[in-house]
Write an enzyme that holds these catalytic residues in place. Structure first.
Site, PDB file in Angstrom:
ATOM      1  N   ASN A 141      39.256  36.157  48.414  1.00 37.48           N
ATOM      2  CA  ASN A 141      38.163  35.422  49.061  1.00 37.48           C
ATOM      3  C   ASN A 141      38.673  34.034  49.454  1.00 37.48           C
ATOM      4  OD1 ASN A 141      37.681  33.552  46.694  1.00 37.48           O
ATOM      5  ND2 ASN A 141      37.237  35.529  45.728  1.00 37.48           N
ATOM      6  N   ASP A 167      34.381  41.032  42.787  1.00 38.33           N
ATOM      7  CA  ASP A 167      33.451  41.979  42.156  1.00 38.33           C
ATOM      8  C   ASP A 167      34.014  43.400  42.144  1.00 38.33           C
ATOM      9  OD1 ASP A 167      31.440  40.070  41.648  1.00 38.33           O
ATOM     10  OD2 ASP A 167      30.773  40.190  43.734  1.00 38.33           O
ATOM     11  N   LYS A 215      54.331  50.127  50.360  1.00 42.92           N
ATOM     12  CA  LYS A 215      53.462  49.647  51.420  1.00 42.92           C
ATOM     13  C   LYS A 215      52.827  50.818  52.158  1.00 42.92           C
ATOM     14  CE  LYS A 215      53.469  47.159  55.820  1.00 42.92           C
ATOM     15  NZ  LYS A 215      54.283  46.469  56.835  1.00 42.92           N
ATOM     16  N   PHE A 234      28.591  29.614  38.212  1.00 45.99           N
ATOM     17  CA  PHE A 234      28.434  29.186  39.599  1.00 45.99           C
ATOM     18  C   PHE A 234      27.908  30.352  40.416  1.00 45.99           C
ATOM     19  CE2 PHE A 234      30.343  25.235  38.802  1.00 45.99           C
ATOM     20  CZ  PHE A 234      30.287  24.455  39.951  1.00 45.99           C
ATOM     21  N   LYS A 288      20.465  35.348  38.711  1.00 45.03           N
ATOM     22  CA  LYS A 288      21.761  35.464  38.045  1.00 45.03           C
ATOM     23  C   LYS A 288      21.743  34.744  36.705  1.00 45.03           C
ATOM     24  CE  LYS A 288      26.726  34.613  38.737  1.00 45.03           C
ATOM     25  NZ  LYS A 288      27.774  34.134  39.668  1.00 45.03           N
ATOM     26  N   LYS A 345      22.407  37.145  33.507  1.00 40.43           N
ATOM     27  CA  LYS A 345      23.651  36.923  32.765  1.00 40.43           C
ATOM     28  C   LYS A 345      23.427  36.176  31.456  1.00 40.43           C
ATOM     29  CE  LYS A 345      26.093  38.328  36.420  1.00 40.43           C
ATOM     30  NZ  LYS A 345      26.852  39.591  36.448  1.00 40.43           N
TER      31      LYS A 345
END
Length: 407
Positions: A212, A281, A291, A326, A340, A344
């Site tokens: 990301n 995730d 490859k 976060f 969340k 959590k």
């Protein structure tokens, strides 16, 4: 802020960032420090001695042979008086001179004559900063006891994008106050903090991976702010283009599995966990040994869930531990973040919207909303270091209000 006035020698060199020295000087004077400035010949092309003199109410040193009074040479006098010497901004040229023992002007002779601690805040083009000679010079100076405040990453004056911007002024000034042992806040002294930062990389084959846009800047700022407030800090970091912060124990990881193992290993021994990392995730179910060659048509990669690190660790939390997560969202920021928080079983969550201008990935600034079970605290758009400092304010306050062992 300070119990007694201390002296800082601020050396300003010929970088375009020299104009920021005015803010550094002003901030230190407001904090109660006595500041003497020393301006190189090239630095004077970007900022005038008069500007620095007006801000510090002290003469700006420029000439090696100036004398304070009849028998005292000025660069020696300034060096003797200094409790801390700060070179900000520091060019590749002056860093090379210091590393080589060259003292051919007021700045370099003053630095060499100083017996106090020295801080260097580099500012230059990315290619110059990454040059092996430059890196060798900095490593040599670190071994000699010099302290470095790592440059920021972003758009540079030359038009390039990369690492080399002078670190934010508030970060530099906080570092200075911390070095003098006179910071206003030492509320994390004696406490152990675990911070995660950066992205994870989930391999597809030996060449490709899923990741990301996280730069790690927010997590690194959180670790640095905790360090500056006296904490013993462990930073678990994914692969980022940031130098390890001084005074912080680094644990470098690659994948979500690596990060989970590192966090699980460290968590039992810490008081606070701040999960600022952008953990993948999902991961590929199968990782090719070679490859994967391009073929006609589409390609399908089966993905499996990675370990829910923060959800798992929250189930292991002791009563005296505190967890802040976060949440990076593109819509319904508060609603999704609060869900969340509850799912959590977190003590706090920092809600971060990437749709806010100047906030989110890669920026040097951020704008978050701190959410607890009973409150929502929107923070202004400020530097990531200042965001981190405000976050620690909220964490210490929340722990006290929750009747847990205070920080």
């Amino acid at each position: 802020m300070l119990r007694g006035k201390k002296n800082v020698l601020l050396v300003v060199t010929g970088s375009i960032a020299a104009y920021k020295a005015a803010d550094i000087a002003r901030t230190l004077v407001k904090a109660g420090l006595s500041v003497t400035t020393c301006l190189t010949k090239n630095g004077a092309e970007f900022i005038t001695p008069l500007t620095l003199e007006r801000l510090t109410a002290s003469k700006c040193l420029t000439d090696t042979f100036d004398r304070v009074f009849q028998y005292e040479v000025e660069h020696i006098s300034a060096a003797k008086a200094a409790d801390l010497c700060v070179i900000a901004p520091a060019t590749a040229n002056i860093i090379g001179k210091i590393a080589s023992g060259i003292a051919d002007d007021m700045a370099t002779t003053s630095i060499m004559a100083c017996t106090c601690p020295k801080i260097i805040a580099p500012a230059m083009n990315t290619a110059m900063y990454d040059n092996p000679i430059m890196q060798m010079n900095m490593e040599k100076l670190r071994e000699l006891g010099y302290h470095f405040i790592d440059p920021a990453e972003g758009l540079l004056a030359c038009g390039d994008v990369g690492r080399g911007k002078l670190a934010p002024v508030d970060e530099i000034c906080s570092y200075i106050l911390n070095m003098l042992g006179e910071t206003k806040k030492q509320d994390l002294a004696g406490r152990r903090v675990l911070v995660t930062a950066g992205p994870t990389q989930e391999a597809i084959d030996p060449v490709r991976y899923i990741t990301n846009h996280s730069s790690g800047k927010m997590g690194y700022a959180i670790a640095q702010a905790a360090r500056d407030r006296g904490a013993e800090v462990v930073l678990v970091s994914g692969q980022v283009a940031l130098a390890p912060p001084d005074g912080v124990r680094m644990v470098s990881v690659v994948s979500a599995r690596d990060m989970a193992e590192a966090v699980f290993a460290e968590f039992e021994n810490v008081d606070v966990l701040v999960m600022a990392a952008a953990v993948a995730d999902y991961r590929p179910v199968e990782i090719a040994d070679q490859k994967i060659k391009k073929k006609d048509g589409d390609m399908v990669i089966r993905l499996a869930r990675t370990t829910d690190i923060i959800g798992t660790i929250a189930g292991r939390k002791r009563e005296d531990q505190f967890i802040c997560g976060f949440s990076m969202e593109t819509e319904n920021l508060i609603e999704n973040s609060r869900k969340k928080l509850e799912k959590k079983r977190l003590d706090m969550i920092a809600a971060n919207s990437i749709s806010e201008k100047g906030a989110g990935f890669a920026h040097d600034t951020n704008k978050i909303t701190i959410i607890t079970r009973d409150a929502e605290i929107p923070l202004p758009l400020v530097s990531k270091y200042e965001t981190a400092d405000l976050l620690w304010d909220a964490i210490t306050s929340a722990r006290e209000d929750g009747n847990k062992s205070t920080l």
